[in-house]
Design an enzyme around this catalytic site. Structure first.
Site, PDB file in Angstrom:
ATOM      1  N   HIS A 101      -1.741   4.587  -4.045  1.00  0.00           N
ATOM      2  CA  HIS A 101      -0.792   3.489  -4.207  1.00  0.00           C
ATOM      3  C   HIS A 101      -1.477   2.137  -4.398  1.00  0.00           C
ATOM      4  O   HIS A 101      -0.847   1.182  -4.837  1.00  0.00           O
ATOM      5  CB  HIS A 101       0.210   3.449  -3.045  1.00  0.00           C
ATOM      6  N   ASP A 131      -1.677  10.734  -1.715  1.00  0.00           N
ATOM      7  CA  ASP A 131      -1.907   9.290  -1.781  1.00  0.00           C
ATOM      8  C   ASP A 131      -3.397   8.959  -1.807  1.00  0.00           C
ATOM      9  O   ASP A 131      -3.849   8.016  -1.153  1.00  0.00           O
ATOM     10  CB  ASP A 131      -1.227   8.572  -0.611  1.00  0.00           C
ATOM     11  N   SER A 209      -5.355  -0.856   3.278  1.00  0.00           N
ATOM     12  CA  SER A 209      -4.994   0.398   2.641  1.00  0.00           C
ATOM     13  C   SER A 209      -6.128   0.916   1.763  1.00  0.00           C
ATOM     14  O   SER A 209      -6.649   0.203   0.908  1.00  0.00           O
ATOM     15  CB  SER A 209      -3.750   0.198   1.783  1.00  0.00           C
TER      16      SER A 209
END
Length: 348
Positions: A101, A131, A209
């Site tokens: 993402h 992911d 992230s």
């Protein structure tokens, strides 16, 4: 189950990011499960009740300072379009692991290294189901410090962990905590389960992230991906994709640019009436539909393995390849049945 929306990135003001990311959980609580960088898709985290893992020795544990010194040069900051995240050097060929993402939909990606040097990167491959993404940069060997993967299955609740990344664009930030739970179930951007996710109280925020979660030996045991939050900021509940998943997916992405997953085509939950996995939905045109499996069937065995829960059935399916034929035993109306199912490739 609480719904998750990826939150805005540090390219906007902090106040705006927190306000724009607010989302009330479907269960009536105020918790938000949020991806830590830009991207699309809905993600959720489920609690899965399992054992805490195997006891581990504390011998050889490093201090947070020592872990940072060991690993910091292997952590990078990633800029993808208007978004920003983190990642880590996977090997001496310049491969970088991050979240899918973080780079989703981006045509231009750059990677900033420990020494401030920035290099453009190409996307080798992404896997929305876990992911995860792999990038590659053409950087001199003097800038590449690959981090070693640890064994996420050896973690136990209470183990020390350290996160390094670029929260809000503040590169080289280190936070520490413990493994606060194991075997959580995250939902990926394309709505498939990411099993055995690691829960930690180490502070992680927007921009973390894709960055590494390291064990007390300085090895990567997870990729930080999501948080649970009432405010949109860190509240001590973060989630990481386990390193054993990273190892499998990264090798596939590097070799072929894609990762394949076997697919049965059902929505599962734990059975409330007996040991097994209850089929909540059978998707049209899938292997399960062709095998005449139905909503309400309870799968008790697959590929010769006894099934006690939905996560166990997913593990059996994930251990196979598209095209494999397995036996599936299920109960319907109190009667047991066994069928052969040819697994397909999971849709992107």
């Amino acid at each position: 189950m609480d719904a998750v929306r990826p939150l805005p990135t540090p390219t906007v003001t902090l106040a705006a990011a927190l306000a724009a990311g607010a989302l009330i959980g479907a269960g009536g609580g105020a918790a938000t499960y949020a991806a830590l960088s830009s991207g699309n898709g809905t993600t959720v985290v489920r609690q899965v009740t399992v054992s805490d893992g195997q006891p581990a020795s504390n011998d050889g544990n490093l201090s947070v300072q020592s872990i940072y010194r060991l690993a910091n040069k292997g952590v990078v900051e990633i800029t993808a379009g208007q978004g920003q995240g983190s990642g880590f050097v996977y090997d001496s060929s310049g491969h970088i692991v991050t979240n899918a993402h973080v780079v989703e939909g981006s045509s231009s990606v750059s990677v900033r290294f420990w020494n401030g040097k920035t290099h453009s990167a190409r996307i080798v491959g992404t896997d929305a189901s876990t992911d995860l993404a792999v990038l590659q940069v053409d950087a001199p060997a003097s800038e590449l410090f690959p981090l070693s993967l640890g064994d996420s299955s050896s973690l136990v609740v209470g183990d020390q962990v350290v996160a390094i990344g670029s929260p809000f664009g503040l590169e080289g930030t280190v936070t520490s905590g413990i493994v606060s739970a194991l075997h959580r179930e995250m939902t990926s951007p394309n709505h498939f389960a990411i099993d055995n996710s690691i829960q930690t109280d180490a502070a992680i925020n927007h921009g973390n992230s894709g960055g590494p979660l390291l064990n007390a030996q300085g090895k990567v045991v997870g990729v930080n991906s999501q948080i649970e939050s009432n405010s949109g900021g860190n509240e001590g509940v973060g989630f990481a994709i386990p390193s054993n998943t990273i190892r499998s997916i990264a090798s596939q992405l590097i070799s072929s640019g894609k990762a394949e997953h076997a697919f049965l085509g059902v929505v599962l939950s734990d059975s409330s009436s007996q040991a097994g996995a209850t089929i909540g939905q059978v998707r049209t045109g899938t292997p399960a539909a062709r095998a005449a499996l139905r909503t309400g069937d309870i799968v008790t065995a697959a590929a010769g393995t006894r099934i006690n829960s939905a996560s166990e059935l997913r593990a059996v399916i994930n251990a196979h390849q598209p095209g494999d034929t397995i036996s599936v035993t299920y109960t319907r109306g109190g009667q047991s049945h066994t069928v052969k199912v040819k697994l397909a490739a999971r849709p992107a």
